[in-house]
Enzyme design. Structure first.
Site, PDB file in Angstrom:
ATOM      1  N   HIS A 251       0.952  -1.254  -0.028  1.00  0.00           N
ATOM      2  CA  HIS A 251      -0.056   0.020   0.029  1.00  0.00           C
ATOM      3  C   HIS A 251       0.973   1.282   0.004  1.00  0.00           C
ATOM      4  O   HIS A 251       0.360   2.418  -0.270  1.00  0.00           O
ATOM      5  CB  HIS A 251      -0.894  -0.002   1.258  1.00  0.00           C
ATOM      6  N   GLY A 259      -1.573   2.171   5.267  1.00  0.00           N
ATOM      7  CA  GLY A 259      -2.236   0.951   5.455  1.00  0.00           C
ATOM      8  C   GLY A 259      -1.104   0.023   5.944  1.00  0.00           C
ATOM      9  O   GLY A 259      -0.660  -1.184   5.415  1.00  0.00           O
ATOM     10  N   ASP A 287      -2.907 -11.067  -1.071  1.00  0.00           N
ATOM     11  CA  ASP A 287      -3.395 -10.289   0.353  1.00  0.00           C
ATOM     12  C   ASP A 287      -4.920 -10.091   0.248  1.00  0.00           C
ATOM     13  O   ASP A 287      -5.592  -9.844  -0.814  1.00  0.00           O
ATOM     14  CB  ASP A 287      -2.750  -8.989   0.304  1.00  0.00           C
ATOM     15  N   HIS A 289      -6.075  -7.539   0.893  1.00  0.00           N
ATOM     16  CA  HIS A 289      -6.651  -6.171   0.460  1.00  0.00           C
ATOM     17  C   HIS A 289      -6.004  -6.098  -0.791  1.00  0.00           C
ATOM     18  O   HIS A 289      -5.128  -6.664  -1.305  1.00  0.00           O
ATOM     19  CB  HIS A 289      -6.096  -5.113   1.595  1.00  0.00           C
ATOM     20  N   ASP A 376      -3.479 -12.294   5.687  1.00  0.00           N
ATOM     21  CA  ASP A 376      -4.928 -11.647   6.254  1.00  0.00           C
ATOM     22  C   ASP A 376      -5.987 -12.311   5.535  1.00  0.00           C
ATOM     23  O   ASP A 376      -6.979 -12.187   5.952  1.00  0.00           O
ATOM     24  CB  ASP A 376      -4.839 -10.116   6.129  1.00  0.00           C
TER      25      ASP A 376
END
Ligand code: MN
Length: 486
Positions: A251, A259, A287, A289, A376
Site C-alpha cells: 500500500h 495501510g 493479500d 486487500h 490476512d
C-alpha cells in the site's frame, strides 16, 4: 583479478562440478557472513558489472584507507563469485543460465529488529522466523540463508519522492545508523513512536494506521533492501526461489505511508528488475486487500502485469480493485483484478485462482514472478474477510513453482500472528519441498499456539457469499480480457 593458484584453477582438474559448487557455496557464505553494510561501487580495476547497479548502503561513515581496504576486499570476493558462476553456467548449464535448485531465505537481525517495530504487527517478524527456524527449514541443503542488506537513498528515490524520504529522515535520532529502540525481543513500546506534535507528519500519511516512529529512514532502507537482496539473488541465478516474509508492503504510496506500509519495497524491486532489462514481470497479490499502490505504479505499462485477488466490498480498505480496472494506455488489459466477496473457502478460491493464474501465465508469458502472500486472507484474521486455509495459497504456489521462472515470495498483511507464522511456515516448507510435521516443534513462542499446538489451520465456518454464478462471471471476464493481449 590476481593470478597465482586460484582455488578454482585447481578445481577444474578435479571433480569439477562438486568442487565448484563447494567453493561457490563457501564464497557466497563468506560474503554473506562478513558483509559490512557499505556501498560497493564498481572499482575501476575490476569488471564486476553485475553488482554495479546494486549499491548497498552509504559509505559516508567510513573514511580513507579503511574504506578502500573494505571495498577492495568485497569487490575481490564478488569478482570470484561472479567468475565461478560464469564457469558453472558455461560448463554445466549452457541453456539455462539462471537455473538453480536452491531456495533463498532473506534474513538479518537488523531487518527483524526493524520489521518488529511496526505497531500493527509488532513482534510478528520474529514469530515467523522462529517457527521456520524451529522446523529446521533453514538448515536444509537446498536452502541458502541470504543476509539482507539495506539500500541507499537513491533506490528509495526510484519510487518515493525526495520530500517524503526527507520526512522519514527527519526522524533519525542517531547518525551512525544504530537503532535507538532495539526490540529484538519484540517488546515494542510507545517510546519508539516519534513525537509528531510539532511536525506535519499527517500530510505524509504518518498518522493513525502508520504512526510516525523514530528512525523511520533506517527502517525503510532495511525493508526495501530485503526485497532488493532477494531479487538480486534471483537475478544472478544464486537461487530459483527467494523468500522474504519481511517485505510485501503493497500500500506504500510514492509520497505517503498507507495501510501499515511506510515504503513500497515491491514497486522499488520491480523498478530495479526493469532496469536489469526484464520486459515482462508478473506481480501477483494474494493479500486480503487490493494491491493498490503496486497496480497504480504500473497501470500504464505492459512491462508489468499486476494480478490481485482481494475482498472487494463497499467501505473495505482500500476501496479500489474492481473487475473493471484494467490499466491505461499501453498498460490497458495488463492489470487484472479478482474482487471477491466475504467468506470464500478453499474450494472456490482454488477454482478461481487456478483459472486466473493459468490463463495469465499462458497469455502473458512472464520472465519473472513477484508474488505477495499477505496472510490476512486466512480464516480467523481480525480484518474479517475470507475463510481460507494455507491450502489455497499452497495450490497457488505450486502453479507458480511449476513455471520454473525466477520467483519471489513476499509477506504482507496478516494480523493474527500465530496464523501468519503457520501460513508462511507452511509455504516455506512447500517451496523447499519438505513435509512438515503437523505437531509444532518447540520454539520461543510455543505457548501462543495453544490449545492445539498444530501447524494446520481449520477452514472457517462463515457462509461463502461467492455464488457459482458470481464466480463464473469472473472467470468469463478473465477470459475475455486476456484474449485482448494477443
Ligand atoms: Mn492486507
Amino acid at each position: 583479478m590476481s593470478g597465482g593458484l586460484d582455488p578454482f584453477d585447481e578445481a577444474i582438474n578435479l571433480d569439477v562440478e562438486s568442487v565448484l559448487e563447494d567453493i561457490l557455496t563457501k564464497l557466497t557464505a563468506n560474503v554473506v557472513e562478513n558483509s559490512i553494510p557499505i556501498q560497493v561501487k564498481s572499482s575501476p580495476k575490476t569488471n564486476c558489472s553485475a553488482y554495479d547497479d546494486f549499491d548497498f548502503d552509504e559509505t559516508n561513515d567510513l573514511q580513507g584507507s579503511k574504506l578502500t581496504l573494505v571495498l577492495k576486499e568485497r569487490s575481490k570476493r564478488r569478482c570470484l563469485i561472479k567468475s565461478l558462476q560464469a564457469m558453472k553456467r558455461a560448463k554445466f548449464d549452457p541453456g539455462k543460465s539462471r537455473s538453480s535448485d536452491k531456495v533463498g531465505y532473506i534474513y538479518s537481525i537488523s531487518l527483524l529488529e526493524q520489521v518488529n517495530r511496526i505497531a500493527k504487527v509488532k513482534g510478528r517478524a520474529s514469530m515467523v522466523h522462529e517457527l521456520i527456524a524451529a522446523y529446521g527449514l533453514l538448515s536444509l541443503p537446498n536452502v541458502i540463508v541470504i543476509s539482507s542488506q539495506p539500500v541507499s537513498k537513491s533506490h528509495l528515490l526510484t519510487f518515493h519522492t525526495e520530500e517524503y524520504i526527507n520526512k522519514l529522515h527527519s526522524t533519525e535520532k542517531t547518525t551512525d545508523n544504530t537503532i535507538a529502540t532495539t526490540n529484538y525481543d519484540c517488546d515494542f513500546d510507545d517510546s519508539s513512536l516519534f513525537d509528531s506534535s510539532a511536525a506535519n507528519f499527517e500530510e505524509f500519511g504518518l498518522a493513525y494506521d502508520c504512526p510516525a516512529m523514530n528512525n523511520m529512514y533506517t527502517f525503510v532502507k532495511e525493508v526495501a533492501g530485503s526485497t532488493l537482496t532477494a531479487l538480486n539473488a534471483l537475478h544472478l541465478g544464486h537461487v530459483s526461489i527467494a523468500i522474504n516474509w519481511f517485505g510485501g508492503w503493497h500500500h506504500g504510496k510514492k509520497d505517503e505511508a498507507s495501510g501499515f506500509c511506510y515504503v513500497n519495497d515491491i514497486v522499488i524491486g520491480i523498478l530495479w528488475l526493469l532496469k536489469q532489462g526484464y520486459r515482462r514481470v508478473l506481480y501477483i497479490d494474494f493479500d486480503l486487500h487490493h494491491g493498490d499502490a503496486v497496480e497504480d505504479a504500473f497501470a500504464h505499462t505492459d512491462k508489468v502485469f499486476t494480478l490481485s485477488f482481494h475482498k472487494y466490498e463497499t467501505g473495505f480498505f482500500p476501496g479500489t480493485g474492481s473487475l473493471h480496472d484494467r490499466g491505461y494506455g499501453k498498460g490497458k488489459n495488463y492489470t487484472l483484478n479478482i474482487p471477491l466477496k466475504d467468506g470464500i473457502r478453499d474450494e472456490n478460491y482454488i477454482k478461481v485462482a487456478t483459472h486466473a493464474l493459468t490463463k495469465v501465465l499462458d497469455f502473458y508469458k512472464p520472465q519473472f514472478i513477484v508474488s505477495q502472500f499477505g496472510a490476512d486472507c486466512i480464516t480467523g484474521d481480525p480484518m474479517i474477510g475470507f475463510s481460507l486455509t494455507p491450502k489455497s495459497l499452497k495450490v497457488a504456489l505450486s502453479i507458480l513453482m511449476e513455471t520454473k521462472l525466477p520467483l519471489l515470495l513476499l509477506g504482507g498483511g496478516g494480523y493474527e500472528p500465530t496464523n501468519v507464522a503457520r501460513t508462511w511456515t507452511s509455504l516455506t516448507g512447500h517451496a523447499v519441498n519438505y513435509d512438515l510435521d503437523d505437531n509444532l516443534p518447540d520454539n520461543k513462542h510455543f505457548l501462543s499456539y495453544g490449545p492445539a499446538f498444530q501447524l494446520s489451520i481449520e477452514e472457517g465456518t462463515k457462509r461463502d457469499q461467492n455464488s457459482d454464478h458470481f464466480l463464473s462471471t469472473i472467470t468469463s471476464f478473465i477470459d475475455t480480457q486476456l484474449k485482448k493481449l494477443d
